[in-house]
Scaffold this active site. Structure first.
Site, PDB file in Angstrom:
ATOM      1  N   TYR A  62       0.841  -1.198   0.000  1.00 25.37           N
ATOM      2  CA  TYR A  62       0.000   0.000   0.000  1.00 25.37           C
ATOM      3  C   TYR A  62       0.882   1.256   0.000  1.00 25.37           C
ATOM      4  CZ  TYR A  62      -3.781   3.220   1.286  1.00 25.37           C
ATOM      5  OH  TYR A  62      -4.691   4.247   1.297  1.00 25.37           O
ATOM      6  N   LYS A  77       1.359   4.180  -2.884  1.00 26.67           N
ATOM      7  CA  LYS A  77       1.003   5.581  -2.626  1.00 26.67           C
ATOM      8  C   LYS A  77       2.217   6.512  -2.790  1.00 26.67           C
ATOM      9  CE  LYS A  77      -3.387   4.883  -1.857  1.00 26.67           C
ATOM     10  NZ  LYS A  77      -4.395   5.347  -2.816  1.00 26.67           N
TER      11      LYS A  77
HETATM   12  N1  LIG Z   1     -10.470   6.312   3.976  1.00 19.39           N
HETATM   13  C1  LIG Z   1      -9.275   6.634   4.358  1.00 19.39           C
HETATM   14  O1  LIG Z   1      -9.026   6.794   5.576  1.00 19.39           O
HETATM   15  C2  LIG Z   1      -8.182   6.836   3.337  1.00 19.39           C
HETATM   16  C3  LIG Z   1      -6.948   7.364   3.780  1.00 19.39           C
HETATM   17  C4  LIG Z   1      -5.947   7.567   2.854  1.00 19.39           C
HETATM   18  C5  LIG Z   1      -6.145   7.277   1.518  1.00 19.39           C
HETATM   19  N2  LIG Z   1      -7.345   6.763   1.114  1.00 19.39           N
HETATM   20  C6  LIG Z   1      -7.511   6.481  -0.326  1.00 19.39           C
HETATM   21  O2  LIG Z   1      -8.723   7.051  -0.773  1.00 19.39           O
HETATM   22  C7  LIG Z   1      -9.143   6.383  -1.964  1.00 19.39           C
HETATM   23  C8  LIG Z   1     -10.624   6.094  -1.884  1.00 19.39           C
HETATM   24  O3  LIG Z   1     -10.856   5.128  -0.887  1.00 19.39           O
HETATM   25  P1  LIG Z   1     -12.031   5.265   0.185  1.00 19.39           P
HETATM   26  O4  LIG Z   1     -11.400   5.502   1.484  1.00 19.39           O
HETATM   27  O5  LIG Z   1     -13.073   6.174  -0.285  1.00 19.39           O
HETATM   28  O6  LIG Z   1     -12.550   3.737   0.231  1.00 19.39           O
HETATM   29  P2  LIG Z   1     -13.849   3.051  -0.372  1.00 19.39           P
HETATM   30  O7  LIG Z   1     -13.597   1.585  -0.282  1.00 19.39           O
HETATM   31  O8  LIG Z   1     -15.061   3.596   0.301  1.00 19.39           O
HETATM   32  O9  LIG Z   1     -13.854   3.520  -1.884  1.00 19.39           O
HETATM   33  C9  LIG Z   1     -12.977   2.981  -2.836  1.00 19.39           C
HETATM   34  C10 LIG Z   1     -13.736   2.862  -4.150  1.00 19.39           C
HETATM   35  O10 LIG Z   1     -12.856   2.325  -5.141  1.00 19.39           O
HETATM   36  C11 LIG Z   1     -13.553   1.317  -5.858  1.00 19.39           C
HETATM   37  N3  LIG Z   1     -12.604   0.354  -6.445  1.00 19.39           N
HETATM   38  C12 LIG Z   1     -11.834  -0.560  -5.796  1.00 19.39           C
HETATM   39  N4  LIG Z   1     -11.136  -1.291  -6.684  1.00 19.39           N
HETATM   40  C13 LIG Z   1     -11.475  -0.822  -7.909  1.00 19.39           C
HETATM   41  C14 LIG Z   1     -11.071  -1.178  -9.237  1.00 19.39           C
HETATM   42  N5  LIG Z   1     -10.192  -2.174  -9.462  1.00 19.39           N
HETATM   43  N6  LIG Z   1     -11.610  -0.493 -10.261  1.00 19.39           N
HETATM   44  C15 LIG Z   1     -12.508   0.504 -10.054  1.00 19.39           C
HETATM   45  N7  LIG Z   1     -12.917   0.879  -8.821  1.00 19.39           N
HETATM   46  C16 LIG Z   1     -12.398   0.221  -7.766  1.00 19.39           C
HETATM   47  C17 LIG Z   1     -14.451   0.673  -4.795  1.00 19.39           C
HETATM   48  O11 LIG Z   1     -15.515  -0.070  -5.359  1.00 19.39           O
HETATM   49  C18 LIG Z   1     -14.915   1.908  -4.025  1.00 19.39           C
HETATM   50  O12 LIG Z   1     -16.084   2.475  -4.576  1.00 19.39           O
HETATM   51  C19 LIG Z   1      -8.258   5.137  -2.090  1.00 19.39           C
HETATM   52  O13 LIG Z   1      -7.268   5.374  -3.072  1.00 19.39           O
HETATM   53  C20 LIG Z   1      -7.632   5.015  -0.708  1.00 19.39           C
HETATM   54  O14 LIG Z   1      -6.395   4.369  -0.738  1.00 19.39           O
HETATM   55  C21 LIG Z   1      -8.352   6.536   1.995  1.00 19.39           C
END
Ligand SMILES: NC(=O)c1ccc[n+]([C@@H]2O[C@H](COP(=O)([O-])OP(=O)(O)OC[C@H]3O[C@@H](n4cnc5c(N)ncnc54)[C@H](O)[C@@H]3O)[C@@H](O)[C@H]2O)c1
Length: 283
Positions: free
Chosen positions: A155, A159
Site C-alpha cells: 500500500y 502511494k
Molecule cells: N479512507 C481513508 O481513511 C483513506 C486514507 C488515505 C487514503 N485513502 C484512499 O482514498 C481512496 C478512496 O478510498 P475510500 O477511502 O473512499 O474507500 P472506499 O472503499 O469507500 O472507496 C474505494 C472505491 O474504489 C472502488 N474500487 C476498488 N477497486 C477498484 C477497481 N479495481 N476499479 C474501479 N474501482 C475500484 C471501490 O468499489 C470503491 O467504490 C483510495 O485510493 C484510498 O487508498 C483513503
C-alpha cells in the site's frame, strides 16, 4: 480551473467514500461527472442518489487495474459528454500485507489498482484533456501513507508512487494547461477497511489468509478500523478537492494530525545530509 460549472470530470472509485464525496462536490458545482467504479450495485445507488439532486451524472463500470477497461471507460465518457476536463484517479484498495506475509498476487492487486491505474489514467486522459485546449486538472488520491511509511508495504509503495508521479507531472503538465493535485487523506470515514470486497476473481485464493483476529496485529487493525469509522466526512473531503482544483493546490490534506510525523521524516532526511556535510566526495 477557476470556473468549474459546465466542465466534465471523470472520477474513479466514485461509487463510495471519497470518490463519491468528490463526485458530489463537483456535481454541486455544476460539473458533469462520469462516475467510474468496479462495484455495480454501489455505482447504481450513487447515480440514483445524485440524479435526485438534478446533477448531470452518468456511470461506467470498469476495473481500473485493467488498461482496456479504463480505455473503454474513457471512450464512454467522450461518447456521453464530448469532452473531459478533470481526471480524478481515486480508486484504491488497502492491503499487500507486512513483511513475512507478502504474496505476489497481493502486490499485483494493490499496485494495479493504486498505481498502475493512475499511470494509465494519465496516459489515456491526458491527451483527451489537451485536445480541446480549454485546460484541465488531474487529481490523484495518494494518502498520508504516500509521505510516511508504516508496515503496510505494498500500500505504502503504491502511494509513494502516486506522490512521485504527481509531483513530477505537476511541473511537466503546467505548460500544457493541466494542473496537478495530490490528495493525501488521513483517516476518512469510508469503506476502505472492507477493501477485500473488491478483489477481482483473477486473484481469488491467491492472497494471504485474512489477518488474525487476536494478538498485536489484530489490535492494530482494530485501531485503524475505529479511526476510519470516526474519520473525516468524505463529503467534506470532496469540498476540499473542489477547492484544490479551483486553486490548483499541489497538496490537498484532510486534517493536520500527521503533520508532525511528516516533519520528523524531513528531519531524518536532513540528518542524512548532516552526516556527510563538509566531506569532499571522491570522484
Ligand atoms: N479512507 C481513508 O481513511 C483513506 C486514507 C488515505 C487514503 N485513502 C484512499 O482514498 C481512496 C478512496 O478510498 P475510500 O477511502 O473512499 O474507500 P472506499 O472503499 O469507500 O472507496 C474505494 C472505491 O474504489 C472502488 N474500487 C476498488 N477497486 C477498484 C477497481 N479495481 N476499479 C474501479 N474501482 C475500484 C471501490 O468499489 C470503491 O467504490 C483510495 O485510493 C484510498 O487508498 C483513503
Amino acid at each position: 480551473m477557476k470556473e468549474l460549472a459546465g466542465k466534465t470530470a471523470f472520477v474513479t472509485g466514485a461509487a463510495s467514500g471519497i470518490g463519491l464525496g468528490i463526485a458530489t462536490a463537483f456535481a454541486q458545482a455544476g460539473v458533469k461527472v462520469m462516475l467510474c467504479d468496479i462495484e455495480e450495485a454501489a455505482l447504481s445507488s450513487a447515480l440514483e442518489q445524485l440524479k435526485r439532486t438534478n446533477a448531470d451524472v452518468d456511470g461506467v463500470l470498469a476495473d481500473v487495474s485493467l488498461k482496456d477497461e479504463l480505455e473503454a471507460a474513457a471512450k464512454a465518457t467522450i461518447d456521453r459528454y464530448g469532452k473531459v476536463h478533470i481526471l480524478v484517479n481515486n480508486a484504491g484498495v488497502g492491503g499487500g500485507g507486512s513483511y513475512g506475509t507478502w504474496r505476489d498476487a497481493a502486490w499485483d492487486w494493490t499496485m494495479g489498482v493504486n498505481l498502475r491505474s493512475v499511470i494509465w489514467g494519465i496516459e489515456i486522459f491526458g491527451p483527451l484533456i489537451e485536445r480541446h485546449g480549454e485546460g484541465g486538472h488531474i487529481v490523484s488520491t495518494a494518502s498520508i501513507a504516500g509521505l510516511i511509511s508504516g508496515s503496510s508495504n505494498a500500500y505504502n509503495v503504491s502511494k509513494y508512487g502516486v506522490v512521485a508521479l504527481s509531483e513530477g507531472l505537476r511541473v511537466e503538465l503546467a505548460p500544457r494547461g493541466i494542473g496537478v493535485s495530490l490528495l493525501c487523506p488521513a483517516f476518512v470515514r469510508t469503506q476502505i477497511t472492507n477493501y477485500r470486497r473488491n478483489l477481482p476473481q483473477r486473484f481469488a485464493g491467491a492472497l494471504a489468509a485474512p489477518p488474525p483476529t487476536s494478538g498485536p496485529m489484530a489490535t492494530a487493525i482494530k485501531m485503524i478500523r475505529e479511526r476510519v469509522e470516526q474519520g473525516v466526512d468524505p463529503a467534506y473531503v470532496g469540498e476540499l478537492v473542489r477547492e484544490g482544483v479551483e486553486n490548483n493546490w499541489p497538496y490537498i490534506f484532510t486534517d493536520t494530525e500527521f503533520e508532525p510525523l511528516i516533519e520528523a521524516r524531513f528531519d531524518a532526511i536532513k540528518q542524512g545530509f548532516d552526516g556527510i556535510r563538509g566531506r569532499k566526495p571522491k570522484r
